[in-house]
Design a protein around this motif. Structure first.
Motif, short mmCIF file in Angstrom:
data_model
loop_
_atom_site.label_atom_id
_atom_site.label_comp_id
_atom_site.label_asym_id
_atom_site.label_seq_id
_atom_site.Cartn_x
_atom_site.Cartn_y
_atom_site.Cartn_z
N ALA A 1 -5.63 1.51 -0.05
CA ALA A 1 -5.19 1.00 -1.36
C ALA A 1 -6.35 1.03 -2.36
CB ALA A 1 -4.64 -0.41 -1.20
N ARG A 2 -7.55 0.66 -1.90
CA ARG A 2 -8.71 0.70 -2.81
C ARG A 2 -9.02 2.13 -3.23
NH1 ARG A 2 -10.76 -4.24 -0.71
NH2 ARG A 2 -11.37 -5.55 -2.49
N VAL B 1 1.29 0.93 -10.93
CA VAL B 1 0.67 1.31 -9.66
C VAL B 1 -0.50 0.38 -9.35
CG1 VAL B 1 -0.44 3.15 -8.38
CG2 VAL B 1 1.37 3.71 -10.01
N THR B 2 -1.29 0.08 -10.35
CA THR B 2 -2.45 -0.80 -10.14
C THR B 2 -2.01 -2.18 -9.66
OG1 THR B 2 -3.75 0.37 -11.81
CG2 THR B 2 -4.43 -1.87 -11.24
N ALA B 3 -0.94 -2.71 -10.26
CA ALA B 3 -0.46 -4.03 -9.84
C ALA B 3 -0.02 -4.02 -8.38
CB ALA B 3 0.70 -4.46 -10.74
N THR B 4 0.67 -2.97 -7.97
CA THR B 4 1.13 -2.88 -6.58
C THR B 4 -0.05 -2.76 -5.62
OG1 THR B 4 3.15 -1.76 -7.33
CG2 THR B 4 2.62 -1.62 -4.99
N LEU B 5 -1.00 -1.89 -5.95
CA LEU B 5 -2.15 -1.70 -5.07
C LEU B 5 -3.01 -2.96 -5.01
CD1 LEU B 5 -3.14 1.94 -6.10
CD2 LEU B 5 -2.04 1.21 -3.97
N GLN C 1 0.83 -1.21 0.00
CA GLN C 1 0.00 0.00 0.00
C GLN C 1 0.86 1.25 0.00
OE1 GLN C 1 -0.32 2.15 2.88
NE2 GLN C 1 -1.75 3.53 1.86
N GLY C 2 1.91 1.27 0.85
CA GLY C 2 2.81 2.43 0.89
C GLY C 2 3.56 2.61 -0.42
#
Length: 739
Positions: free
Chosen positions: A609-610, A586-590, A570-571
């Protein structure tokens, strides 16, 4: 009526009844030392004791009447209550009548009240120099007490420049406390950057006249505390011969007392005639601290001529204060002496912390330390006991001489365990939704760490202990307790996030990071990288943030702890988003963060994160996906959680509904976010929500409501320097032109 006149009245009636100090003390069930201090005016007579004195001395109510005429805390002698300034003036340390020092006080008064030259922007600064125990603090505090009615207030800070146990105070800590008073701003809303604090401090005192006491300071602690206030006076005490002080400066050397004045000081404290204590004067080496200790010892023990003669005949030790302290120390029982030695390792001595370090139960340790206070080796302040700096040094010397290494190590381990679990318990209260601390082993047997029943209590405890955390971490590292070192920092993470003490936290975390790397502690190394990455993100050092958080995430993947993986991802996703990384990255990480956290029940990090993933989809105009993420984020928000996250999720969902032309839902969501932000003083969030509310009202063809929302947003944005102010003004102007 004041304490000295009440004390004189007690002495007068005691003598009328032909009673000694010891006899009357026994009769009214207090120690003779307490009665001596009461008669000297150094202790306030309480109503309960006044009633006992009236009964035992048959005074027909004289003492109850006297107590009724004493000024209450915060009142002047005439009984007139002060306003806000009284709370500030209360920072002047307690003072006693000085022996001699008349010329010094006259010099300070003359310089402090001299006219200010036109064009001057700095205060008059008076630096009192001399060795420890010479009486610099007493002179400065007396001067401040005498001058305070001529100024708007008095602020005072002990900088502990030579405190080898807890270390010097950090100027930013002092400024945060002072700015909270002078600006009436909660400490959590003050800037963390030292330069910003200095700017706020100087602007808040620009047109005011304050006495600023900077006590026990080293050269490098001073410059940030000097206000840009030509009408103010700064009183500095320092052992540095030539401290680095900016602006108008006058150095005042505080000399030792001569033999006559030294004798007078001992006599006054001992309540004995001058001739009887004259032989003791040389033992104090002209240091008021040592001389007062000698006099207090005589008074506390009701010493007769033979005992005083024996004290005078003793060989003078090289350190007069050590000698005076040892005279009291030798009268302690073994249990009292052990408790006094071990508690000297504590930054603050409360019944709970003292029980932790000694391994005793709380009532027992309270009884032991009260007995130590009776012989003036500690001072009781409410629930705490305070060491004088030199008494603490002597206690630590004695501990190294008497206590085995095993005993000292056990005491240190118990103390650090007490602090660790205190930080962990405070973190739960400060951020119940975050649950960000590491899992801990139970505290050592018999250690009862503090628990908190309110946010305010947890914050107050954390604020008072934060400056001691580096010393605790250094102790753990020196002992080779590396896991304990990183857990202390990690457990304080919620406080670091809340108060934004980033400079000190970053340095401390870097220090522990090196230790975890050398010791191959994967869990601790990941924690330190995660904290560094968070602070880097807050400082907008986004390349460093991404690097640190990627390393933290890799280590946490190795360990397989889903909670830690989720928080790190999330961070990292947040840092990547702010840096402008590709939406796919970014989407993959979140998504990794959401999957990990949802699998263990979801937390505020999952909602965060959402919210961020929903924002990405909103920007890409994938409105249905954005709405699904943001709706779920709102559902996951914990009660009483982070108000900034709460407002962000609601506002972004409102913006999504606006673009979906579901205007009633959009207006309701935006209004809720604006109200919640206002209730929690989240002003940037309030501007954001009001902006979306205005856009929604315009889309609903309610121009008056839109204008009202945008005017309120513009007013707040102008006050806080929000860069969105110009855009909101353009929207408002466009609305006015159109309608």
């Amino acid at each position: 009526m004041d304490d000295h006149r009440v004390g004189a009245l007690v002495k007068e009636w005691r003598r009328k009844r032909d009673l000694s100090v010891r006899e009357l003390a026994k009769q009214i069930s207090i120690s003779h030392g307490q009665l001596s201090r009461l008669e000297a005016g150094h202790r306030r007579l309480r109503r309960e004791l006044a009633e006992i004195l009236d009964r035992e001395l048959e005074t027909s109510g004289h003492f109850v009447d006297a107590v009724s005429r004493l000024p209450v805390n915060g009142d002047d002698p005439a009984g007139n209550a002060h306003g806000r300034a009284a709370a500030v003036v209360a920072q002047v340390p307690p003072v006693e009548e000085l022996v001699d020092r008349v010329a010094l006080l006259e010099t300070i008064t003359r310089e402090a009240t001299s006219p200010t030259s036109p064009g001057t922007s700095s205060p008059m600064t008076l630096v009192l120099t001399g060795p420890g125990g010479i009486g610099k603090t007493a002179v400065a505090a007396t001067a401040a007490a005498q001058l305070r009615q001529r100024f708007d207030g008095v602020l005072w800070a002990d900088m502990r420049g030579w405190d080898t146990n807890t270390g010097p105070r950090i100027p930013a800590t002092v400024l945060r406390s002072w700015c909270a008073l002078t600006t009436q701003t909660p400490v959590t809303e003050l800037p963390s950057d030292l330069d910003e604090l200095v700017g706020l401090w100087r602007s808040s005192l620009l047109d005011k006249r304050y006495i600023i006491g900077v006590d026990n300071a080293r050269s490098d602690q001073i410059s940030a505390l000097i206000p840009a206030s030509p009408g103010s006076v700064v009183l500095i005490t320092s052992r540095d011969r030539v401290p680095d002080v900016p602006g108008r400066v006058r150095w005042v050397s505080v000399p030792p007392l001569n033999i006559d004045d030294a004798t007078a000081l001992i006599a006054a404290r001992a309540h004995q005639p001058h001739h009887r204590v004259a032989g003791l004067a040389a033992r104090g080496a002209g240091l008021p601290l040592a001389l007062r200790a000698l006099g207090d010892y005589i008074a506390a023990h009701d010493a007769d001529e033979e005992m005083i003669a024996e004290m005078s005949a003793d060989t003078v030790p090289p350190d007069a204060v050590r000698g005076a302290a040892r005279a009291s120390y030798e009268h302690l029982t073994d249990e009292q002496a052990r408790a006094w030695r071990l508690c000297a390792y504590l930054p603050d001595v409360t019944p709970e912390s003292a029980a932790a370090i000694t391994g005793l139960d709380t009532p027992q340790v309270r009884e032991l330390l009260n007995a130590v206070a009776d012989v003036s080796l500690l001072t009781k302040h409410g629930r705490e006991w305070k060491y004088h700096e030199l008494h603490r040094a002597f206690a630590l010397e004695e501990s190294h001489r008497v206590d085995s290494r095993a005993v000292r190590d056990n005491a240190a381990e118990r103390t650090l365990g007490y602090m660790l679990h205190g930080w962990a318990n405070a973190g739960v209260m400060l951020a119940p939704d975050r649950a960000a601390g590491p899992p801990l082993e139970p505290p050592p047997a018999g250690v009862r760490p503090p628990h908190f029943d309110s946010y305010e209590a947890a914050l107050a405890w954390s604020e008072s202990r934060w400056e001691y955390l580096p010393a605790a971490v250094r102790t753990a590292i020196d002992k080779g307790w590396n896991r304990l070192a990183w857990q202390l920092v990690a457990s304080a993470f919620s406080y670091i996030i809340l108060v934004k003490s980033y400079d000190q936290a970053y340095r401390l975390t870097q220090q522990v990071l090196e230790v975890t790397e050398r010791s191959d502690s994967v869990e601790g190394h990941a924690w330190m990288l995660n904290i560094l990455g968070y602070i880097d993100t807050e400082r907008h050092h986004l390349d460093d943030a991404v690097e640190h958080l990627e390393q933290a995430l890799q280590l946490r993947r190795r360990r397989g702890d889903l909670r830690d993986i989720g928080w790190a991802a999330q961070g990292l996703g947040r840092a990547q988003l702010l840096r402008g990384d590709s939406p796919d990255t970014v989407t993959a990480t979140l998504t990794e963060a959401i999957d990990a956290l949802d699998s263990i029940g979801g937390t505020s990090a999952s909602a965060s994160a959402r919210s961020l993933r929903g924002t990405l989809n909103l920007a890409a105009r994938d409105l249905d996906t954005a709405a699904a993420d943001l709706t779920r984020a709102v559902e996951q928000l914990p009660v009483g959680g982070d108000p900034l996250l709460h407002c962000y999720a609601y506002t972004r969902l409102a913006e999504t509904r606006l673009h979906q032309h579901e205007l009633a839902d959009a207006a309701e969501l935006a209004q809720h976010a604006a109200d919640y932000a206002h209730e929690h003083t989240a002003q940037f969030s309030e501007v954001d929500a009001l902006d979306i509310l205005g856009q929604t009202r315009k889309a609903q063809h309610h121009p008056d409501d839109a204008a009202q929302a945008w005017r309120r947003a513009l007013q707040i944005a102008d006050n806080i320097g929000d860069p969105e102010a110009d855009r909101i003004q353009d929207q408002l102007d466009s609305l006015d032109l159109a309608d």
